[in-house]
Design a protein around this motif. Sequence first.
Motif, short mmCIF file in Angstrom:
data_model
loop_
_atom_site.label_atom_id
_atom_site.label_comp_id
_atom_site.label_asym_id
_atom_site.label_seq_id
_atom_site.Cartn_x
_atom_site.Cartn_y
_atom_site.Cartn_z
N ILE A 117 -15.57 22.13 0.08
CA ILE A 117 -14.85 20.93 1.02
C ILE A 117 -14.29 20.17 0.04
CG2 ILE A 117 -15.33 19.97 2.96
CD1 ILE A 117 -17.56 21.37 3.85
N GLU A 118 -12.86 19.95 0.31
CA GLU A 118 -12.08 19.10 -0.52
C GLU A 118 -11.14 18.43 0.47
OE1 GLU A 118 -12.09 20.95 -4.88
OE2 GLU A 118 -10.75 21.85 -3.50
N ALA A 119 -10.83 17.25 0.11
CA ALA A 119 -9.54 16.65 0.71
C ALA A 119 -8.36 16.37 -0.37
CB ALA A 119 -9.73 15.28 1.29
N LEU A 120 -7.04 17.00 -0.02
CA LEU A 120 -6.04 16.76 -0.82
C LEU A 120 -5.11 15.57 -0.31
CD1 LEU A 120 -3.98 17.44 -3.12
CD2 LEU A 120 -3.20 19.19 -1.19
N MET A 121 -4.96 14.62 -1.09
CA MET A 121 -4.06 13.50 -0.61
C MET A 121 -2.52 13.54 -1.26
SD MET A 121 -7.07 12.52 0.28
CE MET A 121 -7.91 12.55 -1.29
N LEU A 122 -1.72 13.65 -0.46
CA LEU A 122 -0.17 13.81 -1.33
C LEU A 122 0.67 12.73 -0.47
CD1 LEU A 122 1.77 15.59 -2.80
CD2 LEU A 122 2.18 16.92 -0.66
N GLY A 123 1.45 12.03 -1.60
CA GLY A 123 2.43 11.11 -0.96
C GLY A 123 3.41 10.40 -1.92
N GLY A 124 4.32 9.66 -1.86
CA GLY A 124 5.24 9.11 -2.65
C GLY A 124 5.17 7.36 -2.54
N LEU A 125 5.57 7.01 -3.58
CA LEU A 125 6.00 5.53 -3.76
C LEU A 125 7.36 5.35 -4.81
CD1 LEU A 125 5.25 2.80 -3.10
CD2 LEU A 125 3.87 2.69 -5.11
N GLY A 126 8.51 4.88 -4.05
CA GLY A 126 9.53 4.79 -4.84
C GLY A 126 10.01 6.45 -5.00
N SER A 127 10.28 6.60 -6.19
CA SER A 127 10.60 7.85 -6.82
C SER A 127 9.71 8.83 -6.98
CB SER A 127 11.92 8.00 -7.70
OG SER A 127 11.29 7.23 -8.88
N GLY A 128 8.38 8.29 -6.90
CA GLY A 128 7.34 9.09 -7.56
C GLY A 128 6.43 9.70 -6.38
N GLN A 129 5.87 10.97 -6.70
CA GLN A 129 5.24 11.64 -5.80
C GLN A 129 3.80 11.93 -6.50
OE1 GLN A 129 5.80 13.21 -2.78
NE2 GLN A 129 7.88 11.99 -2.91
N TYR A 130 2.82 11.65 -5.70
CA TYR A 130 1.44 11.70 -6.32
C TYR A 130 0.48 12.57 -5.37
CZ TYR A 130 3.24 7.47 -8.42
OH TYR A 130 4.02 6.51 -9.01
N ALA A 131 -0.39 13.28 -6.06
CA ALA A 131 -1.38 14.19 -5.49
C ALA A 131 -2.58 13.66 -6.06
CB ALA A 131 -0.80 15.53 -5.31
N PHE A 132 -3.51 13.98 -5.15
CA PHE A 132 -4.98 13.86 -5.77
C PHE A 132 -5.90 14.38 -4.98
CE2 PHE A 132 -4.15 9.81 -3.84
CZ PHE A 132 -5.49 9.27 -3.28
N ILE A 133 -7.25 14.89 -5.37
CA ILE A 133 -8.16 15.71 -4.66
C ILE A 133 -9.68 14.74 -4.74
CG2 ILE A 133 -9.66 17.65 -4.71
CD1 ILE A 133 -7.24 19.37 -5.52
N SER A 134 -10.04 14.75 -3.54
CA SER A 134 -11.32 14.15 -3.26
C SER A 134 -12.26 15.42 -2.84
CB SER A 134 -11.44 13.30 -2.25
OG SER A 134 -12.77 12.67 -2.17
N ARG B 220 0.83 -1.27 0.01
CA ARG B 220 -0.02 0.02 0.00
C ARG B 220 0.90 1.33 -0.01
NH1 ARG B 220 -1.25 -0.16 6.25
NH2 ARG B 220 -0.10 1.57 6.76
N ALA B 221 0.31 2.34 -0.47
CA ALA B 221 0.93 3.64 -0.51
C ALA B 221 0.10 4.47 0.64
CB ALA B 221 0.78 4.28 -1.59
N ASP B 222 1.08 5.02 1.41
CA ASP B 222 0.37 6.03 2.54
C ASP B 222 0.57 7.41 2.09
OD1 ASP B 222 -0.15 3.67 3.90
OD2 ASP B 222 1.85 3.92 5.09
N PHE B 223 -0.65 8.29 2.30
CA PHE B 223 -0.80 9.74 2.06
C PHE B 223 -0.97 10.71 3.02
CE2 PHE B 223 -1.62 7.03 -1.63
CZ PHE B 223 -1.10 7.82 -2.72
N SER B 224 -0.40 11.99 3.04
CA SER B 224 -0.95 12.67 4.16
C SER B 224 -2.49 13.36 3.65
CB SER B 224 -0.13 13.97 4.33
OG SER B 224 0.16 14.58 2.86
N VAL B 225 -3.11 13.67 4.30
CA VAL B 225 -4.28 14.15 3.95
C VAL B 225 -4.65 15.70 4.54
CG1 VAL B 225 -6.99 13.73 4.08
CG2 VAL B 225 -5.38 11.87 3.96
N THR B 226 -5.11 16.74 3.55
CA THR B 226 -5.41 17.94 4.08
C THR B 226 -6.62 18.48 3.67
OG1 THR B 226 -3.00 18.81 3.78
CG2 THR B 226 -4.79 20.57 3.99
#
Length: 157
Positions: A129-146, A48-54
Amino acid sequence: MASAQTGPGIEQRFATSLTALPSEKLGITGSFYVPAYSSVSLSEGRLRADFSVTLNIHNASETRPLVVRRIAYFDTNGKPVQSYLKEPVALKPFATIEVFIPTTDVRGGTGANFIVDWAADGPIAEPVIEALMLGGLGSGQYAFISQGRLVKVIGGN
């Protein structure tokens, strides 16, 4: 449900975004459901990949305060994880507050969500009202909004 996060609360961290609670009756109320992903499964196994949530709560009104009554965080099983307000707060027009969950806090799991209850003393633009998830896996960084979904409104514009 656990009490508000340790450290300064929303009331202190966002004092300049807040205003006095309206003295008029809060005749319009609503709730938003906001999907959040503190973890994302990458395979059926344990990978799994873990993300911060704002979580961002924006008052989209140019003229009225938005009263935020509750910010509650739930895990994948619907179990309450944490509450982020001790008492209601009122956002100034166009103001924003946020809740931050670090990458290391995976209590929410792959199906985490927030419920945000709000109110106003009269017709108001629907909050954003939105949630922004930000995290990385290996050398990649990922961000997405819900985006939050309005699940209840009482009163009307």
